[in-house]
Design an enzyme around this catalytic site. Structure first.
Site, PDB file in Angstrom:
ATOM      1  N   LYS A 142      72.345  62.598  20.107  1.00  0.00           N
ATOM      2  CA  LYS A 142      71.300  61.897  20.349  1.00  0.00           C
ATOM      3  C   LYS A 142      70.891  61.380  18.956  1.00  0.00           C
ATOM      4  O   LYS A 142      70.954  62.147  18.035  1.00  0.00           O
ATOM      5  CB  LYS A 142      70.304  62.218  21.232  1.00  0.00           C
ATOM      6  CG  LYS A 142      69.379  61.356  22.004  1.00  0.00           C
ATOM      7  CD  LYS A 142      70.097  60.740  23.432  1.00  0.00           C
ATOM      8  CE  LYS A 142      69.160  59.737  23.975  1.00  0.00           C
ATOM      9  NZ  LYS A 142      69.789  59.169  25.347  1.00  0.00           N
TER      10      LYS A 142
ATOM     11  N   ASP B 212      69.668  53.224  24.522  1.00  0.00           N
ATOM     12  CA  ASP B 212      68.603  54.246  25.053  1.00  0.00           C
ATOM     13  C   ASP B 212      67.287  53.393  25.139  1.00  0.00           C
ATOM     14  O   ASP B 212      67.358  52.101  24.965  1.00  0.00           O
ATOM     15  CB  ASP B 212      68.546  55.552  24.740  1.00  0.00           C
ATOM     16  CG  ASP B 212      67.733  56.357  25.528  1.00  0.00           C
ATOM     17  OD1 ASP B 212      68.039  56.907  26.512  1.00  0.00           O
ATOM     18  OD2 ASP B 212      66.379  56.913  25.076  1.00  0.00           O
TER      19      ASP B 212
HETATM   20  P1  NDP Z   1      64.136  50.588  28.537  1.00  0.00           P
HETATM   21  O1  NDP Z   1      63.671  50.612  27.396  1.00  0.00           O
HETATM   22  O2  NDP Z   1      64.925  49.682  29.283  1.00  0.00           O
HETATM   23  O3  NDP Z   1      63.057  51.025  29.752  1.00  0.00           O
HETATM   24  C1  NDP Z   1      61.969  51.882  29.646  1.00  0.00           C
HETATM   25  C2  NDP Z   1      60.893  51.652  30.614  1.00  0.00           C
HETATM   26  O4  NDP Z   1      60.097  52.953  30.632  1.00  0.00           O
HETATM   27  C3  NDP Z   1      59.973  50.351  30.099  1.00  0.00           C
HETATM   28  O5  NDP Z   1      59.498  50.126  31.612  1.00  0.00           O
HETATM   29  C4  NDP Z   1      58.906  50.868  29.718  1.00  0.00           C
HETATM   30  O6  NDP Z   1      57.716  50.240  29.636  1.00  0.00           O
HETATM   31  C5  NDP Z   1      58.799  52.363  30.101  1.00  0.00           C
HETATM   32  N1  NDP Z   1      58.261  53.283  29.366  1.00  0.00           N
HETATM   33  C6  NDP Z   1      58.598  53.810  27.824  1.00  0.00           C
HETATM   34  N2  NDP Z   1      57.886  54.745  27.458  1.00  0.00           N
HETATM   35  C7  NDP Z   1      56.830  54.924  28.345  1.00  0.00           C
HETATM   36  C8  NDP Z   1      55.672  55.863  28.407  1.00  0.00           C
HETATM   37  N3  NDP Z   1      55.587  56.432  27.476  1.00  0.00           N
HETATM   38  N4  NDP Z   1      55.154  55.784  29.611  1.00  0.00           N
HETATM   39  C9  NDP Z   1      55.139  55.114  30.875  1.00  0.00           C
HETATM   40  N5  NDP Z   1      56.468  54.225  30.608  1.00  0.00           N
HETATM   41  C10 NDP Z   1      56.895  54.043  29.575  1.00  0.00           C
HETATM   42  O7  NDP Z   1      65.065  52.078  28.727  1.00  0.00           O
HETATM   43  P2  NDP Z   1      65.993  52.480  29.856  1.00  0.00           P
HETATM   44  O8  NDP Z   1      65.816  51.870  31.274  1.00  0.00           O
HETATM   45  O9  NDP Z   1      67.359  52.333  29.211  1.00  0.00           O
HETATM   46  O10 NDP Z   1      65.754  54.094  29.884  1.00  0.00           O
HETATM   47  C11 NDP Z   1      64.590  54.729  30.860  1.00  0.00           C
HETATM   48  C12 NDP Z   1      65.031  56.310  30.982  1.00  0.00           C
HETATM   49  O11 NDP Z   1      66.439  56.210  31.391  1.00  0.00           O
HETATM   50  C13 NDP Z   1      64.772  56.903  29.654  1.00  0.00           C
HETATM   51  O12 NDP Z   1      64.531  58.116  29.893  1.00  0.00           O
HETATM   52  C14 NDP Z   1      66.286  57.100  29.131  1.00  0.00           C
HETATM   53  O13 NDP Z   1      66.477  58.170  28.272  1.00  0.00           O
HETATM   54  C15 NDP Z   1      67.105  57.360  30.608  1.00  0.00           C
HETATM   55  N6  NDP Z   1      68.486  56.914  30.718  1.00  0.00           N
HETATM   56  C16 NDP Z   1      69.016  55.718  30.062  1.00  0.00           C
HETATM   57  C17 NDP Z   1      70.273  55.245  30.067  1.00  0.00           C
HETATM   58  C18 NDP Z   1      70.667  54.160  30.131  1.00  0.00           C
HETATM   59  O14 NDP Z   1      72.001  53.780  30.229  1.00  0.00           O
HETATM   60  N7  NDP Z   1      69.987  53.170  29.490  1.00  0.00           N
HETATM   61  C19 NDP Z   1      71.169  56.431  30.807  1.00  0.00           C
HETATM   62  C20 NDP Z   1      70.680  57.632  31.026  1.00  0.00           C
HETATM   63  C21 NDP Z   1      69.235  57.888  31.077  1.00  0.00           C
HETATM   64  P3  NDP Z   1      57.430  49.013  28.461  1.00  0.00           P
HETATM   65  O15 NDP Z   1      58.098  47.926  28.940  1.00  0.00           O
HETATM   66  O16 NDP Z   1      56.040  48.888  28.517  1.00  0.00           O
HETATM   67  O17 NDP Z   1      57.945  49.456  27.240  1.00  0.00           O
END
Ligand code: NDP
Length: 457
Positions: free
Chosen positions: A111, A151
């Protein structure tokens, strides 16, 4: 003193699962693996510096944790977010080792990321940041060495800039990143894969718990997040006949009793690329005028939804507290599966696991799908993207989707089998602990590779 709290939380989860089972009793050689697997093979930390739009220099800390390569090249995403630090990346890298093993594909775990806030930055700045980051990272990765993906904060746009930077620095067009654009080496279904896979895994849970009698049809689903994972999970839930009652972002959440619509999710997807908040989106987009949702500032959805069947945390780590888990159980939730990595706190997992292990019947239980299994769809399709790149072919979306489904179901079956073989608690025969099953099954796969190769002796 706890110096790496997130990493220690992730490590403790694996250790407690394997220690609280009959695994070491039956196969004592596995115990020697724990201290070795907990130390990354390599950590690279580097300075990233670029010029902002005002002509000023900016600097941030970049990282790549190359945690374990016993099962294949290091594989895992890059996170660009102001909260990025070594503890978070070690937790994510450690989790990734075991998640990648559960895909059944040849991938190790890693990572990386950058401690930076991209919000408010122009496209030009984002491009300069990606090029600056890759200037150093390109020295340490390669298609057979380490293959990063996206991510939080690293989506299709950033992967494009990172890939362009790698290509120009190394004079080599190779499958060194996944999540690439469709006309330059990307796989169909990769953007959708984590969200879709999460729903397929949850569907496998529903099938098992109800003997195939129920599905997503008519189920009320509370989702957090509104990024990549949340968007595609929500779209698949709607496609399968479920009702999405919430989404959230870092500023607040939206709740709709009648269901957030496909059109609204498409608008959120378009607006999030420009870093708009849900509050702004709800105020500005016409689709939210027709079908009103309630916006709640500064809140997560869990305590604001009622009569829910399924919860899918899809935002970030530790976003379901013990009290929020209790509130979800009280609202009727029966299935929880994590799109986000470590979405639930240990207290929340304990609430869900207790509601499973003490239930009188499967119908009364709450069943928890841990992230290393439930959200592995993204990295699984990344593995399929690597396979397509090395063969220089592109599979159809139907084929990739079929493979994804197969991988999610195989993973679910591996979790069940390992829990039934090694977990000892009550209810293991009715609804086994998927936390223990995922941890034990993946630990054995990684441990076998490390023992075979002399990493552990
Ligand atoms: P994105 O950046 O596309 O979306 C993240 C989302 O989480 C946004 O809605 C963001 O809000 C919100 N967010 C971020 N930080 C916080 C916080 N501290 N408190 C509340 N909300 C928060 O990321 P992904 O959708 O790709 O990833 C989401 C999760 O899934 C993560 O844990 C990631 O590690 C996991 N994941 C992702 C994969 C992938 O293929 N993308 C694969 C496996 C796991 P805002 O829009 O306001 O920033």
């Amino acid at each position: 003193m706890v110096s790496e709290p997130e990493f220690q939380q992730a490590y403790y989860e694996i250790v407690s699962s394997v220690k609280d089972s009959t695994l070491f009793e039956k196969f004592p050689q596995y115990e020697k693996v724990l201290p070795v697997v907990s130390v990354p093979e390599r950590i690279i930390q580097f300075r990233v510096t670029w010029e902002n739009d005002k002509g000023e220099q900016e600097v941030a800390q970049g990282y790549r944790v190359q945690f374990n390569s016993a099962k294949g090249p290091y594989k895992g995403g890059l996170r660009f977010h102001p909260s990025v630090n070594l503890s978070i990346l070690k937790f994510l890298g450690f989790e990734q080792i075991f998640k990648n093993a559960l895909t059944g594909l040849d991938m190790g775990g890693g990572k990386g990321g950058l401690c930076v806030d991209l919000k408010g930055k122009s496209d030009n700045e984002i491009r300069r940041i990606c090029y600056a980051f890759m200037r150093e990272l390109s020295k340490h990765i390669g298609k057979d060495t380490d293959v990063p993906a996206g991510d939080i904060g690293v989506g299709g746009r950033e992967i494009g800039y990172l890939f362009g930077a790698y290509r120009s620095y190394k004079n080599s067009w190779e499958g060194v990143l996944t999540g690439k654009g469709l006309n330059w080496g990307g796989s169909l279904i990769r953007p959708e894969a984590t969200g879709y896979g999460l729903v397929y895994y949850t569907q496998a849970m529903i099938d098992y718990a109800t003997n195939g009698k129920e599905s997503f049809e008519g189920k009320r689903v509370t989702i957090s997040g509104s990024g990549n994972v949340a968007q595609y999970a929500a779209l698949k839930v709607i496609e399968l006949g479920g009702v999405v009652v919430s989404l959230s972002d870092s500023q607040g959440c939206i709740v709709s009793e009648t269901g957030i619509t496909l059109e609204q999710i498409n608008d959120i997807a378009a607006a999030k690329i420009h870093f708009k908040s849900l509050k702004e989106i709800v105020g500005e987009y016409a689709t939210f005028g027709e079908n009103k949702v309630k916006y709640i500032a500064g809140a997560r959805p869990w305590t604001h939804v009622s009569d829910v069947d399924i919860a899918l945390p899809c935002a970030t780590q530790n976003e379901v507290s013990g009290d929020e888990a209790k509130s979800l159980v009280a609202s009727g939730v029966k299935f929880v599966a994590e799109g986000a990595n470590m979405g639930s706190t240990p207290e929340a997992i304990s609430v869900f696991e207790t509601a499973r292990s003490t239930a009188a019947t499967a119908g009364d239980a709450v069943w928890f799908g841990p992230p290393k299994a439930a959200n592995l769809g993204g990295v699984a399709v990344s593995g399929l993207e690597m396979a397509q790149n090395s063969q220089k072919v592109t599979w159809t979306s139907e084929r990739v989707d079929q493979e994804l489904k197969k991988i999610m179901i195989n993973c679910f079956n591996d979790c069940i089998q390992a829990a039934q073989e090694y977990a000892t608690e009550k209810n293991t025969k009715i609804l086994p602990s998927l936390v223990k099953g995922a941890n034990i099954a993946s630990f054995v796969m990684v441990a076998d590779a490390m023992l075979d190769q002399g990493d552990v002796f």
